[in-house]
Design a protein around this motif. Structure first.
Motif, mmCIF file in Angstrom:
data_model
loop_
_atom_site.group_PDB
_atom_site.id
_atom_site.type_symbol
_atom_site.label_atom_id
_atom_site.label_comp_id
_atom_site.label_asym_id
_atom_site.label_seq_id
_atom_site.Cartn_x
_atom_site.Cartn_y
_atom_site.Cartn_z
ATOM 1 N N HIS A 1 23.636 -20.411 19.811
ATOM 2 C CA HIS A 1 22.265 -19.956 19.536
ATOM 3 C C HIS A 1 22.215 -18.490 19.147
ATOM 4 C CE1 HIS A 1 21.906 -17.887 23.539
ATOM 5 N NE2 HIS A 1 22.804 -18.785 23.876
ATOM 6 N N ASP B 1 25.836 -13.034 24.033
ATOM 7 C CA ASP B 1 25.393 -14.342 24.529
ATOM 8 C C ASP B 1 24.804 -15.150 23.378
ATOM 9 O OD1 ASP B 1 24.252 -16.537 25.753
ATOM 10 O OD2 ASP B 1 22.916 -15.395 27.065
ATOM 11 N N GLY B 2 25.378 -16.298 23.114
ATOM 12 C CA GLY B 2 24.869 -17.163 22.055
ATOM 13 C C GLY B 2 25.375 -16.761 20.691
ATOM 14 N N GLU C 1 17.421 -21.514 22.629
ATOM 15 C CA GLU C 1 18.275 -21.915 23.752
ATOM 16 C C GLU C 1 17.825 -21.221 25.032
ATOM 17 O OE1 GLU C 1 21.548 -21.866 26.656
ATOM 18 O OE2 GLU C 1 20.561 -20.163 25.746
HETATM 19 ZN ZN ZN Z 1 24.031 -18.599 25.691
#
Ligand code: ZN
Length: 408
Positions: free
Chosen positions: A80, A91-92, A125
């Motif tokens: 994401h 993150d993602g 997400e």
């Molecule tokens: Zn994530």
């Protein structure tokens, strides 16, 4: 061993760090916000420049595909691009950008693959703007009703998910959703978001699954009375009782298994007035472990709590839970094999956090690849993985993908 370009991998991380950039570092890139749309536009521009075709489904998930030499289902990789408020640059987005770098390497180096490959981006997400988390993979897997999700209003009030989606220009056809006919396997690279790899000085986490969890609300009901006129011995103080229960839980759960984690992260106290003895406290207990037996023991501990604590009535309610998900053994093997061939140190592990891959694993052969997170920190502006670490993870993805292409 084939390798991606470290320079290009680093450039991608740096470029996407601009979309939603905060003054003190980090980003706020809430789903379908202006910053998230800039991130999508850059993705679109780059995949089209690579000669990939871009499709979107009816909930804005993006799928960029490059053909293979045979008429086979696609191998998909991604994650994401949205973040939490005051989130980080990994993150993602790391999963999307490492997948994009792998696709770029395959296309530019003319690496012949049998299967088409797809780089995908999941919408929303994080659930930081529109709850819940993993909304789109949840819709695709039938966990959430699409109509109900479209009507979800943004946190704090404002437009709905459906309105934001419509305005984004990324609404495509439902037939483009991830499905069992057109796709065969799913890879999701991600930062670990915990301290395990760094502490053990390891380069890669071969993720075998996502731990199961239970969430309970525990309630203590007493009697509110005047803080000045009620002698201590007469009190039925719900907060005192809750404190006792929280410590008891800590003690009892600590005895179960060294890998068990448990958290009381939310507490409500009523009437929450400094001159009144509290008559009501509700607190949460979140507990996670890969072994359902251990989770069953956690439930036993909760069930065995005394029903009367300092004259207060104890009750509990199971809020929600999820079973442990085990990823596909063949896919785990591809990741582990590639990691070994590349000579990286690694550890097989379970994810303590939820990811889109856990839903996808019900549809396709799926697996995740973790890279270390500095100080174990995530969902914060200081979230960091080094250029070397982001490069290593992309190399594992590239070589695991090649194994999957040959063997699936
Ligand atoms: Zn994530």
């Amino acid at each position: 061993m084939l390798q991606v370009s470290k320079e290009r991998m680093t450039e991608k991380i740096q470029t996407w760090s601009q979309f939603g950039k905060l003054d003190g570092g980090g980003i706020t890139r809430l789903s379908l916000s202006e910053a998230a749309l800039e991130a999508r536009a850059e993705f679109k521009k780059r995949v089209l420049a690579l000669g990939m075709t871009l499709e979107t489904d009816d909930i804005g998930n993006m799928y960029a595909t490059y053909p293979g030499s045979e008429d086979l289902p696609r191998i998909v990789m991604g994650s994401h691009m949205d973040s939490v408020r005051n989130g980080g640059n990994y993150d993602g987005i790391y999963g999307v950008l490492s997948s994009l770098e792998v696709a770029e390497t395959i296309i530019k180096e003319k690496i012949a693959l049998r299967h088409p490959i797809t780089v995908m981006v999941w919408t929303n997400e994080e659930g930081a703007r529109f709850e819940p988390a993993m909304m789109s993979s949840g819709i695709v897997l039938g966990k959430f009703e699409k109509d109900v999700m479209l009507a979800v209003e943004e946190v704090g009030g404002g437009i709905t998910f459906g309105e934001a989606l419509e305005a984004s220009g990324y609404v495509g056809d439902a037939k483009n959703r991830l499905n069992e006919k057109d796709y065969i396997a799913y890879f999701e690279p991600h930062i670990e978001q915990g301290p395990v790899l760094e502490e053990a000085n390891l380069e890669i986490g071969v993720v075998e699954g996502v731990v199961g969890m239970v969430n309970y609300d525990i309630i203590l009901e007493g009697v509110s009375s005047h803080a000045g006129t009620t002698p201590q011995s007469y009190r039925k103080d719900a907060l005192r009782a809750a404190s006792k229960v929280i410590l008891t839980l800590w003690e009892e759960l600590s005895k179960l298994d060294s890998e068990l984690v448990f958290t009381t992260g939310e507490i409500q106290c009523k009437p929450n007035i400094h001159t009144v003895v509290p008559n009501y406290v509700k607190f949460t207990l979140d507990s996670r472990h890969k072994d359902p037996e251990v989770i069953a023991q956690v439930v036993k501990v909760i069930e065995n709590l005394p029903k009367d604590v300092y004259g207060c009535k104890l009750s509990y309610e199971e809020h929600w839970g999820r079973k442990t998900i085990r990823f596909d053994d063949e896919m785990i093997g591809f990741v582990e094999g590639a990691t070994k061939e590349l000579g990286y140190s690694y550890k097989p592990m379970y994810s303590g956090a939820g990811h889109d891959a856990q839903y996808v694993s019900e549809l396709l052969k799926a697996v995740m690849i973790f890279i270390p997170s500095k100080d174990g920190l995530s969902h914060t502006v200081v979230e960091y993985s080094s250029p070397e670490e982001t490069y290593n993870g992309a190399n594992v993805l590239l070589n695991a993908l090649i194994h999957a292409d040959q063997e699936l």
